[in-house]
Design a protein around this motif. Structure first.
Motif, PDB file in Angstrom:
ATOM      1  N   GLY A 248       0.822  -1.207   0.000  1.00 23.08           N
ATOM      2  CA  GLY A 248       0.000   0.000   0.000  1.00 23.08           C
ATOM      3  C   GLY A 248       0.854   1.252   0.000  1.00 23.08           C
TER       4      GLY A 248
ATOM      5  N   TYR B 284      -0.635   4.746  -0.890  1.00 16.71           N
ATOM      6  CA  TYR B 284      -1.615   4.803   0.194  1.00 16.71           C
ATOM      7  C   TYR B 284      -0.977   5.399   1.448  1.00 16.71           C
ATOM      8  CZ  TYR B 284      -4.797   1.645  -2.332  1.00 16.71           C
ATOM      9  OH  TYR B 284      -5.646   1.090  -3.255  1.00 16.71           O
ATOM     10  N   LYS B 285      -1.842   5.851   2.373  1.00 21.03           N
ATOM     11  CA  LYS B 285      -1.385   6.355   3.662  1.00 21.03           C
ATOM     12  C   LYS B 285      -1.961   5.484   4.772  1.00 21.03           C
ATOM     13  CE  LYS B 285      -1.010  11.170   2.131  1.00 21.03           C
ATOM     14  NZ  LYS B 285      -1.499  12.565   2.342  1.00 21.03           N
TER      15      LYS B 285
ATOM     16  N   MET C  13      -5.954   1.440   4.749  1.00 23.02           N
ATOM     17  CA  MET C  13      -5.153   2.589   4.353  1.00 23.02           C
ATOM     18  C   MET C  13      -5.989   3.578   3.547  1.00 23.02           C
ATOM     19  SD  MET C  13      -1.632   0.578   3.308  1.00 23.02           S
ATOM     20  CE  MET C  13      -0.559   1.945   3.712  1.00 23.02           C
ATOM     21  N   SER C  14      -5.662   4.860   3.675  1.00 24.14           N
ATOM     22  CA  SER C  14      -6.330   5.896   2.897  1.00 24.14           C
ATOM     23  C   SER C  14      -5.810   5.850   1.463  1.00 24.14           C
ATOM     24  CB  SER C  14      -6.064   7.274   3.499  1.00 24.14           C
ATOM     25  OG  SER C  14      -6.569   7.351   4.807  1.00 24.14           O
ATOM     26  N   PRO C  15      -6.710   5.870   0.479  1.00 23.77           N
ATOM     27  CA  PRO C  15      -6.291   5.636  -0.905  1.00 23.77           C
ATOM     28  C   PRO C  15      -5.664   6.843  -1.585  1.00 23.77           C
ATOM     29  CG  PRO C  15      -8.629   6.042  -0.832  1.00 23.77           C
ATOM     30  CD  PRO C  15      -8.160   6.037   0.599  1.00 23.77           C
TER      31      PRO C  15
ATOM     32  N   TYR D 235      -4.738  -0.064  -7.123  1.00 22.50           N
ATOM     33  CA  TYR D 235      -5.312  -0.948  -6.112  1.00 22.50           C
ATOM     34  C   TYR D 235      -4.775  -2.378  -6.185  1.00 22.50           C
ATOM     35  CZ  TYR D 235      -8.115  -2.764  -9.969  1.00 22.50           C
ATOM     36  OH  TYR D 235      -8.503  -3.327 -11.149  1.00 22.50           O
TER      37      TYR D 235
ATOM     38  N   TYR E 114      -1.745  -3.297  -3.833  1.00 27.39           N
ATOM     39  CA  TYR E 114      -2.200  -3.211  -2.443  1.00 27.39           C
ATOM     40  C   TYR E 114      -3.040  -4.431  -2.066  1.00 27.39           C
ATOM     41  CZ  TYR E 114      -5.156  -1.679   1.466  1.00 27.39           C
ATOM     42  OH  TYR E 114      -5.831  -1.607   2.648  1.00 27.39           O
TER      43      TYR E 114
ATOM     44  N   GLN F 243     -11.978   1.589  -0.617  1.00 22.20           N
ATOM     45  CA  GLN F 243     -10.887   2.133   0.185  1.00 22.20           C
ATOM     46  C   GLN F 243     -11.219   3.521   0.722  1.00 22.20           C
ATOM     47  OE1 GLN F 243      -8.505   0.283   1.232  1.00 22.20           O
ATOM     48  NE2 GLN F 243      -9.399  -1.351   0.012  1.00 22.20           N
TER      49      GLN F 243
ATOM     50  N   ALA G 186     -11.355   4.808   4.620  1.00 21.60           N
ATOM     51  CA  ALA G 186     -10.639   5.994   5.105  1.00 21.60           C
ATOM     52  C   ALA G 186     -11.595   6.974   5.771  1.00 21.60           C
ATOM     53  CB  ALA G 186      -9.912   6.672   3.949  1.00 21.60           C
TER      54      ALA G 186
END
Length: 371
Positions: free
Chosen positions: A72, A77-78, A112-114, A124, A127, A202, A206
């Protein structure tokens, strides 16, 4: 065609696992017959194998989620949260907090934030595949150790079997990487449909954890599901679930009711957490709209009681029980017990947006009761 390939793949995989287990135990029996080991030593080896299998199964769950985390981060991602068992490490206001939170039927989860969705594209694949890839790498490494070092057979074999079980379980849940391999959807619907679905899943994840992600105010056309898309597995149904929740959170209760009514007889309730969640909210609507008594016979036929009892630790469930006690039973004493339980759960609930939404609905229940 894809479903047929999927079933064949699962069948062959399970068959090979059974052969592998049979070979291990067959070798053990041959060693007993040849008097290379005693029966007590064989029982001891089996017990150790089971212990190592359990330990490595837990380790493979952790590795699986680490795989999602690493892949990710590589994909842009975050970090949002990392869950193993009922322990969740969650990011709130740029700080990490440890809380207790149980996700039914889930050993672990990395959310995870996308990254942004643009031009019909969304990162995606890596991830989603990250978990299975790291489990597969571990199985291959353990197999090499097994080939090179004979005295590591017991440990390596238990790691290999636990890793394969995790891989098969995730393939089973996600439908052979449905978002990656369902080419018929790509051809028959919008060519960015799969990417868009993955993005929404996602983004919803988030939004539950980060108040800065305003998912409910985004363009509705991004959330539209084409009419020719069948809900055939968990990933597709989860997307449909998000669309329903979108309508519920925006107080579009008529549309929510229609959407849930259209699928409630098509989904196996015993296997679907998401369907049970949608039905709980439909029950809530019946209660606040004073339709419960009229539909009581229908609700009595559903096996929702067991699910509600099992999920009493959810904010939304205590809110439902609060509404039922106050508006249906007219039992303010019992309602207050559920309200206190609700307030207690808030203190440990990891998702800020859930807390805000649930408090709003509790206030709605109070307003209805006071009328």
């Amino acid at each position: 065609m894809i479903k047929k390939i999927y079933r064949i793949f699962i069948g062959i995989s399970i068959f090979l696992v059974l052969i592998y287990i049979g070979t291990l135990f067959g070798k053990l029996i041959i060693n007993i017959i040849d008097k290379k080991i005693t029966v007590i030593e064989a029982i001891s080896d089996i017990a150790l194998f089971i212990v190592f299998f359990i330990l490595f199964y837990i380790l493979n769950i952790i590795l699986h989620e680490v795989g999602h985390l690493v892949c990710g981060l590589i994909s842009g991602y975050k970090f949002s949260s990392f869950t193993i068992g009922n322990i969740i490490l969650i990011k709130k206001n740029n700080k990490l907090e440890i809380k207790k939170f149980h996700i039914p039927r889930t050993g672990g989860q990395c959310l995870m934030s996308p990254p942004p969705y643009s031009d019909g594209k969304f990162a995606y694949k890596l991830y989603l595949l990250g978990g299975v890839l790291i489990n597969l790498a571990g199985v291959i490494l353990a197999f090499l150790v097994l080939l090179l070092k004979n005295d590591a057979g017991l440990i390596a074999s238990s790691f290999i079997l636990s890793g394969i079980c995790i891989i098969l379980a995730n393939i089973r849940i996600n439908g052979l990487g449905d978002v990656d391999t369902d080419l018929t959807v790509l051809v028959s619907a919008q060519n960015d449909l799969i990417s868009r679905r993955a993005f929404w899943i996602q983004l919803y994840v988030a939004a539950r954890q980060n108040e800065d992600v305003e998912i409910w105010s985004l363009p509705k056309d991004m959330l539209t599901i084409p009419g020719n898309i069948a809900i055939s597995n968990n990933l597709r149904f989860y997307w449909y679930y998000i669309v329903c929740i979108f309508e519920f959170k925006n107080e579009n209760y008529i549309k929510y009711r229609k959407m849930v009514d259209s699928i409630k007889d098509k989904i196996d309730l015993m296997k679907s957490i998401y369907m049970n969640e949608l039905l709980c909210e439909l029950l809530f609507l019946d209660i606040i709209e004073m339709r419960y008594i009229h539909n009581k016979e229908y609700w009595d036929t559903l096996n929702l009681r067991a699910y509600i009892e099992k999920t009493k630790g959810y904010l939304s469930r205590q809110r439902l029980l609060y509404a039922y006690s106050l508006l249906v039973l007219n039992n303010s004493k019992k309602a207050n017990l559920h309200l206190r339980a609700f307030e207690k759960i808030i203190k440990k609930w990891p998702y800020l947006s859930d807390i805000q939404d649930e408090i709003r609905l509790i206030d709605l229940i109070k307003r209805i009761a006071s009328q």
